[in-house]
Motif scaffolding. Structure first.
Motif, PDB file in Angstrom:
ATOM      1  N   VAL A 160      30.668  17.521  62.468  1.00  0.00           N
ATOM      2  CA  VAL A 160      30.807  17.818  61.039  1.00  0.00           C
ATOM      3  C   VAL A 160      31.370  16.613  60.304  1.00  0.00           C
ATOM      4  CG1 VAL A 160      32.000  19.280  59.370  1.00  0.00           C
ATOM      5  CG2 VAL A 160      31.028  20.299  61.438  1.00  0.00           C
ATOM      6  N   LEU A 161      32.346  15.929  60.916  1.00  0.00           N
ATOM      7  CA  LEU A 161      32.932  14.750  60.275  1.00  0.00           C
ATOM      8  C   LEU A 161      31.894  13.656  60.093  1.00  0.00           C
ATOM      9  CD1 LEU A 161      35.401  13.281  59.173  1.00  0.00           C
ATOM     10  CD2 LEU A 161      35.943  12.571  61.526  1.00  0.00           C
ATOM     11  N   ARG A 162      31.062  13.450  61.105  1.00  0.00           N
ATOM     12  CA  ARG A 162      30.015  12.414  60.979  1.00  0.00           C
ATOM     13  C   ARG A 162      29.021  12.766  59.884  1.00  0.00           C
ATOM     14  NH1 ARG A 162      30.286  12.444  66.725  1.00  0.00           N
ATOM     15  NH2 ARG A 162      28.474  13.839  66.770  1.00  0.00           N
ATOM     16  N   GLN A 163      28.680  14.042  59.792  1.00  0.00           N
ATOM     17  CA  GLN A 163      27.728  14.448  58.765  1.00  0.00           C
ATOM     18  C   GLN A 163      28.324  14.301  57.364  1.00  0.00           C
ATOM     19  OE1 GLN A 163      24.511  15.234  59.355  1.00  0.00           O
ATOM     20  NE2 GLN A 163      24.986  14.694  61.469  1.00  0.00           N
ATOM     21  N   LEU A 164      29.621  14.589  57.223  1.00  0.00           N
ATOM     22  CA  LEU A 164      30.248  14.428  55.907  1.00  0.00           C
ATOM     23  C   LEU A 164      30.335  12.961  55.503  1.00  0.00           C
ATOM     24  CD1 LEU A 164      33.173  17.045  56.112  1.00  0.00           C
ATOM     25  CD2 LEU A 164      30.988  17.272  54.930  1.00  0.00           C
ATOM     26  N   ARG A 165      30.531  12.098  56.461  1.00  0.00           N
ATOM     27  CA  ARG A 165      30.580  10.675  56.144  1.00  0.00           C
ATOM     28  C   ARG A 165      29.228  10.142  55.690  1.00  0.00           C
ATOM     29  NH1 ARG A 165      32.693   7.629  61.200  1.00  0.00           N
ATOM     30  NH2 ARG A 165      32.027   5.895  59.858  1.00  0.00           N
ATOM     31  N   LYS A 166      28.144  10.788  56.161  1.00  0.00           N
ATOM     32  CA  LYS A 166      26.805  10.336  55.786  1.00  0.00           C
ATOM     33  C   LYS A 166      26.392  10.777  54.384  1.00  0.00           C
ATOM     34  CE  LYS A 166      25.112  10.406  60.567  1.00  0.00           C
ATOM     35  NZ  LYS A 166      24.127  11.020  61.492  1.00  0.00           N
ATOM     36  N   LEU A 167      27.163  11.646  53.764  1.00  0.00           N
ATOM     37  CA  LEU A 167      26.790  12.156  52.448  1.00  0.00           C
ATOM     38  C   LEU A 167      26.919  11.076  51.384  1.00  0.00           C
ATOM     39  CD1 LEU A 167      28.630  15.614  52.548  1.00  0.00           C
ATOM     40  CD2 LEU A 167      26.191  15.202  52.865  1.00  0.00           C
ATOM     41  N   PRO A 168      26.129  11.147  50.315  1.00  0.00           N
ATOM     42  CA  PRO A 168      26.305  10.225  49.173  1.00  0.00           C
ATOM     43  C   PRO A 168      27.620  10.541  48.477  1.00  0.00           C
ATOM     44  CG  PRO A 168      24.630  11.887  48.688  1.00  0.00           C
ATOM     45  CD  PRO A 168      24.965  12.043  50.116  1.00  0.00           C
ATOM     46  N   TRP A 169      28.631   9.743  48.734  1.00  0.00           N
ATOM     47  CA  TRP A 169      30.001  10.080  48.358  1.00  0.00           C
ATOM     48  C   TRP A 169      30.194  10.212  46.857  1.00  0.00           C
ATOM     49  CZ3 TRP A 169      33.325  12.106  51.462  1.00  0.00           C
ATOM     50  CH2 TRP A 169      34.660  12.256  51.059  1.00  0.00           C
ATOM     51  N   SER A 170      29.549   9.394  46.103  1.00  0.00           N
ATOM     52  CA  SER A 170      29.740   9.448  44.652  1.00  0.00           C
ATOM     53  C   SER A 170      29.235  10.777  44.072  1.00  0.00           C
ATOM     54  CB  SER A 170      29.018   8.271  43.986  1.00  0.00           C
ATOM     55  OG  SER A 170      27.637   8.315  44.296  1.00  0.00           O
ATOM     56  N   GLU A 171      28.226  11.341  44.706  1.00  0.00           N
ATOM     57  CA  GLU A 171      27.652  12.589  44.200  1.00  0.00           C
ATOM     58  C   GLU A 171      28.384  13.813  44.744  1.00  0.00           C
ATOM     59  OE1 GLU A 171      23.531  12.718  45.069  1.00  0.00           O
ATOM     60  OE2 GLU A 171      23.095  10.739  44.219  1.00  0.00           O
ATOM     61  N   CYS A 172      28.948  13.711  45.956  1.00  0.00           N
ATOM     62  CA  CYS A 172      29.461  14.890  46.638  1.00  0.00           C
ATOM     63  C   CYS A 172      30.982  14.966  46.683  1.00  0.00           C
ATOM     64  CB  CYS A 172      28.919  14.944  48.075  1.00  0.00           C
ATOM     65  SG  CYS A 172      27.128  14.957  48.164  1.00  0.00           S
ATOM     66  N   GLU A 173      31.689  13.962  46.212  1.00  0.00           N
ATOM     67  CA  GLU A 173      33.142  13.960  46.374  1.00  0.00           C
ATOM     68  C   GLU A 173      33.789  15.131  45.639  1.00  0.00           C
ATOM     69  OE1 GLU A 173      37.013  10.994  45.770  1.00  0.00           O
ATOM     70  OE2 GLU A 173      35.034  10.448  44.968  1.00  0.00           O
ATOM     71  N   SER A 174      33.378  15.380  44.416  1.00  0.00           N
ATOM     72  CA  SER A 174      34.004  16.449  43.640  1.00  0.00           C
ATOM     73  C   SER A 174      33.694  17.826  44.245  1.00  0.00           C
ATOM     74  CB  SER A 174      33.515  16.398  42.193  1.00  0.00           C
ATOM     75  OG  SER A 174      32.098  16.526  42.143  1.00  0.00           O
ATOM     76  N   TYR A 175      32.442  18.030  44.685  1.00  0.00           N
ATOM     77  CA  TYR A 175      32.099  19.334  45.267  1.00  0.00           C
ATOM     78  C   TYR A 175      32.759  19.509  46.632  1.00  0.00           C
ATOM     79  CZ  TYR A 175      29.404  23.432  46.598  1.00  0.00           C
ATOM     80  OH  TYR A 175      29.053  24.696  46.988  1.00  0.00           O
ATOM     81  N   LEU A 176      32.903  18.418  47.388  1.00  0.00           N
ATOM     82  CA  LEU A 176      33.560  18.494  48.689  1.00  0.00           C
ATOM     83  C   LEU A 176      35.032  18.855  48.519  1.00  0.00           C
ATOM     84  CD1 LEU A 176      32.741  18.083  51.637  1.00  0.00           C
ATOM     85  CD2 LEU A 176      33.548  15.739  51.474  1.00  0.00           C
ATOM     86  N   LEU A 177      35.680  18.295  47.496  1.00  0.00           N
ATOM     87  CA  LEU A 177      37.065  18.646  47.212  1.00  0.00           C
ATOM     88  C   LEU A 177      37.189  20.127  46.818  1.00  0.00           C
ATOM     89  CD1 LEU A 177      40.014  17.754  46.749  1.00  0.00           C
ATOM     90  CD2 LEU A 177      39.342  17.131  44.415  1.00  0.00           C
ATOM     91  N   LYS A 178      36.226  20.612  46.059  1.00  0.00           N
ATOM     92  CA  LYS A 178      36.217  22.022  45.659  1.00  0.00           C
ATOM     93  C   LYS A 178      36.088  22.939  46.863  1.00  0.00           C
ATOM     94  CE  LYS A 178      33.654  25.202  42.664  1.00  0.00           C
ATOM     95  NZ  LYS A 178      32.493  25.345  41.741  1.00  0.00           N
ATOM     96  N   CYS A 179      35.235  22.563  47.832  1.00  0.00           N
ATOM     97  CA  CYS A 179      35.062  23.376  49.044  1.00  0.00           C
ATOM     98  C   CYS A 179      36.314  23.327  49.920  1.00  0.00           C
ATOM     99  CB  CYS A 179      33.836  22.896  49.830  1.00  0.00           C
ATOM    100  SG  CYS A 179      32.269  23.216  49.013  1.00  0.00           S
ATOM    101  N   PHE A 180      36.979  22.192  49.975  1.00  0.00           N
ATOM    102  CA  PHE A 180      38.203  22.093  50.779  1.00  0.00           C
ATOM    103  C   PHE A 180      39.292  23.009  50.217  1.00  0.00           C
ATOM    104  CE2 PHE A 180      38.350  18.304  53.779  1.00  0.00           C
ATOM    105  CZ  PHE A 180      36.976  18.366  54.029  1.00  0.00           C
ATOM    106  N   MET A 181      39.291  23.219  48.895  1.00  0.00           N
ATOM    107  CA  MET A 181      40.302  24.079  48.292  1.00  0.00           C
ATOM    108  C   MET A 181      40.016  25.574  48.513  1.00  0.00           C
ATOM    109  SD  MET A 181      42.707  22.308  47.043  1.00  0.00           S
ATOM    110  CE  MET A 181      42.432  21.317  48.522  1.00  0.00           C
TER     111      MET A 181
END
Length: 851
Positions: free
Chosen positions: A699-720
């Motif tokens: 899962v960590l490797r797959q998250l690192r492969k994501l386009p960070w500029s597009e997914c950072e805000s949504y990833l933070l929302k999911c972590f919360m």
């Protein structure tokens, strides 16, 4: 493949060629018919009538002429040639009026019109006074005069006579026998008179006649013809003026407008009656016979009028009338129509009767006993009683062994013996009457006495054998009835039903009904299976459901009329049994509504529980069934009115509301599912579905492969949203945060800030529904400390904030809030390693906090 394509192409060409040949043959036939009509018209317009000298050479005898005139009353295509030969051989100059009367009285069909035209043309070409007399005779069909003889005749026959006469007049005009076009104007003016609109039967007849005239005589109305040259040439020769065509069109269009207004008036009356009937249905649940019959009469009359008006519009190349639809009325159906059609607007909104497929299969898919049991055992075929009884007398031991094995022969003998008790009693009476005669004959014939003794011995043996078989069958039935309370599945009750068919007899059916009726009052779970057994047996044994329903209805009336407040369980068992039988369509809906109405009339004490149990059992079934939905809705409204009017205790009030909303759930808007982009769906799948101890690296490797500029805000929302995942996997989210912080430092800082903000928000809102969310965030903060993303000072500040928040205000915290605070603190502290935390804590803050 090429060969197959060639064959297909050849077959298609052959089929097209065959169609073309049929079309050409049809055109040739039409051409010949038109040419024949044109030639016949020319002959009739310029007839060469024979002189009187030639007519004297023909047969003028009364006998022969009378025979020919009688044949004119039965004109048809088969007898046309022979009848025309006879007409050529006789002299009818003195019998023209009789011939005209016979032709006018003939009952012509559509296929006989052309034959009648040929015969009338022949008589027209021979006798000068034939055509005027024929016209007068045919017009009497439409204008019978003041005698009114036709008023007593059958209206249907009169309409058929007018239709065939009108067709004959048109064909006679086309071939030149009739030259006056004024007779058609007179007929059409009479048919289109608005005075006839008062008589509905006359209006229907006139519409069919006008439609027939518009199709056959399109040339009179100036309507476009089929386009074939020979037809155009033929109809142009009729010399119908433009003014005459305008006269016909004006009469037709005026009459069409009048009947359209009449149709709209009938439509409004029908809708008004439907609206009134809907009110009656809502108030009483059913229509009386007078209202139902008047509605059916009006509906049939409207449908008939609409079909005839549409037919006339089609013949005139016009659009049929469109009636306005009233969405507030309901089409009411009665009798058999009620079961096949639903109620207007509500039909589209009716929900499925059953909640799922298994429930539908349980109540509707019953086993076919004829596929498992011989027809003889089901009483659908008469066994050979005489042969079987003789065999049982000759071989009693064999029949006994067959009964042990449960063979059909022995069981048929048992059923016969059980069902024929009256016959045996009759035999005993006859034997008593014959004793005196036998005593008299003893002295006369001793040998005969010995013979009678032997017969008595065989009869006794047969009766003993039947008693043994009956006892054996009773033993088998007792064992079956003992297994009945344990049949708590569909397969078990179906198997037991089939086994009972092998023990079928009148007495056994009565015992079975008594056993089903005596179901324990605390074993309500057996009622659906018992009802299924009754429904399955009802297909072949009609007396079982009738006996059981009679016993249940009598018990219900006894318990209701007793007016005591005892035996509530017996009452509930009784009404639930009736409800289950209703769902199998064994108990009629009228019986259920009668029981419900009895309870609502005295809505107090046990009657409330009885009514609610009935609604819980079959209320939804009746509400969702198209035939009973209106009446059940009315009953539910009465139930809620009684609940609001009467001062019920809280238990009864809750029971009534549960029963009401079980039958008629409150309307809810459909939940709209959120549409997420595929990338967001993939992130949620990784965090909330795939994440576990074994897959955290993936899962960590797959998250690192994501386009960070597009997914950072949504990833933070999911972590919360750690509270939406598993509580035991919160530390995995913290581990992912630590893993991602090596490559994105700002992400870990944002996660810590969001967690602290969520904790503060939970304290400020103090919402009871957010307790799970607050506990998850506290644990998440503790896990972040374990992964060294927050300092111990942050932890202590948060702990003290939780303890002291709200104490400096006048608001007193409730007990649930204190519990939530304790759980949050314990949840965070449970994630710390005591030794390490104590060693790293400055000035032993941990010890002071705990103390």
């Amino acid at each position: 493949m090429d060969h197959q394509e060639d064959e297909c192409r050849t077959g298609g060409e052959h089929h097209d060629k065959q169609d073309n040949e049929e079309t050409v043959a049809r055109l040739e036939e039409i051409k010949k018919s038109m040419e024949g009509k044109m030639a016949l018209r020319q002959t009739n317009l310029n007839p060469e009538r024979p002189d009187s000298g030639f007519l004297r050479t023909l047969d003028s005898s009364i006998k022969h002429n009378t025979a020919v005139i009688k044949k004119l009353k039965h004109i048809n295509e088969e007898q046309k040639e022979g009848l025309m030969e006879e007409l050529r051989s006789v002299n009818l100059s003195k019998f023209v009026s009789e011939a005209v009367t016979a032709i006018c009285d003939a009952k012509l069909k559509s296929s006989d019109i052309q034959a009648a035209v040929q015969i009338c043309s022949l008589l027209h070409q021979r006798y000068k006074d034939f055509s005027p007399s024929l016209i007068q005779g045919l017009l009497k069909v439409f204008f019978p005069g003041k005698s009114g003889d036709d008023l007593d005749a059958d209206k249907n026959l009169n309409a058929m006579k007018k239709r065939s006469t009108l067709k004959l007049l048109l064909e006679l005009y086309f071939v030149g026998v009739i030259e006056d076009k004024g007779i058609f104007i007179t007929i059409i003016k009479d048919l289109t008179s608005t005075e006839h609109l008062k008589d509905r039967d006359a209006t229907q007849t006139n519409l069919t006649l006008l439609s027939s005239f518009a199709r056959q005589g399109r040339v009179f109305l100036g309507l476009p013809l089929s386009g074939r040259e020979i037809q155009d040439e033929f109809f142009k020769g009729l010399n119908i003026t433009v003014d005459q065509k305008k006269t016909f069109r004006k009469a037709f269009h005026a009459y069409y407008d009048a009947v359209t207004e009449l149709l709209q008036s009938d439509h409004a009356s029908l809708r008004q009656m439907e609206h009134e009937n809907a009110k009656i249905l809502n108030a009483k649940g059913e229509l009386n016979e007078e209202n139902a019959s008047s509605y059916e009469k009006l509906r049939k009359s409207y449908d008939h009028l609409y079909r005839n008006v549409s037919s006339l519009a089609e013949a005139l190349d016009m659009q049929p009338p469109v009636m306005p639809e009233d969405s507030h009325t309901t089409r009411v159906t009665t009798g058999e129509d009620a079961s096949s059609s639903t109620t207007g607007k509500e039909s589209s909104n009716l929900e499925a009767i059953w909640d799922d497929e298994d429930t539908r299969a349980f109540y509707e898919c019953l086993p076919d006993l004829r596929a498992f049991v011989p027809a003889v055992l089901l009483g659908e075929a008469e066994p050979k009683v005489i042969d079987q009884t003789s065999k049982s007398q000759e071989q009693p031991t064999e029949s006994f062994t067959e009964a042990d094995q449960g063979t059909p022969v022995a069981q048929d003998a048992v059923e016969d013996s059980a069902d024929s008790g009256n016959l045996q009693e009759g035999k005993v009476i006859e034997k008593g009457k014959d004793k005196e005669e036998k005593d008299k004959e003893k002295t006369k014939d001793p040998d005969k006495e010995k013979g009678t003794d032997k017969e008595k011995d065989t009869d006794k043996k047969g009766e003993n054998e039947k008693e043994k078989l009956k006892g054996l069958e009773g033993t088998n039935l007792d064992a079956l009835l003992l297994r009945l309370p344990n049949s708590v599945s569909r397969d078990l009750i179906d198997q037991l039903t089939v086994e009972f068919c092998y023990l079928n007899s009148k007495s056994n059916r009565k015992r079975l009904v008594r056993a089903l009726f005596s179901v324990p009052r605390t074993s309500l779970e057996l009622l659906p299976y018992y009802s299924r057994m009754v429904a399955t047996l009802s297909t072949c044994m009609k007396d079982i459901p009738s006996m059981l329903l009679q016993m249940l209805e009598e018990e219900f009336n006894f318990l209701i009329n007793k007016k005591d407040q005892m035996n509530i369980e017996t009452k509930i068992r009784n009404i639930r049994f009736i409800g289950e039988l209703c769902k199998f369509k064994i108990a009629p809906a009228g019986l259920v509504f009668s029981c419900l109405k009895t309870c609502l009339d005295d809505f107090s004490h046990h009657n409330i529980d009885v009514a609610c149990n009935l609604l819980e059992t079959c209320g939804r079934f009746l509400y969702r069934s198209p035939e009973t939905t209106i009446r059940m809705a009315n009953m539910l409204e009465i139930l809620m009115r009684l609940k609001n009017v009467k001062n019920l205790d809280p238990r009864h009030s809750t029971v009534v509301e549960n029963a009401y909303y079980l039958c008629k759930p409150p309307e809810r808007s459909a939940r709209v599912s959120k549409v997420r982009p595929p990338l967001h769906q993939y992130i949620r799948k990784l965090l909330f579905t795939d994440l576990d101890k074994s897959s955290i690296e993936h899962v960590l490797r797959q998250l690192r492969k994501l386009p960070w500029s597009e997914c950072e805000s949504y990833l933070l929302k999911c972590f919360m949203k750690v509270h939406k995942g598993k509580y035991g996997q919160i530390h995995l989210i913290a581990s992912l945060t630590a893993g991602l912080s090596r490559y994105h430092d700002e992400f870990a800082v944002a996660v810590v800030d969001e967690v602290l903000e969520e904790i503060r928000l939970g304290l400020e809102l103090n919402d009871y529904g957010m307790q799970q969310r607050r506990i998850a965030h506290m644990r998440f903060l503790g896990e972040l400390y374990n992964y060294e993303h927050v300092d111990s000072s942050v932890i202590f500040e948060t702990l003290y904030l939780i303890l002291v928040f709200g104490h400096d205000t006048a608001e007193v915290l409730s007990y649930p809030v204190y519990c939530c605070v304790c759980v949050c603190v314990c949840g965070m502290l449970s994630r710390f390693s005591n030794g390490a935390f104590l060693a790293l804590s400055p000035k032993n803050n941990f010890t002071s906090f705990v103390l």
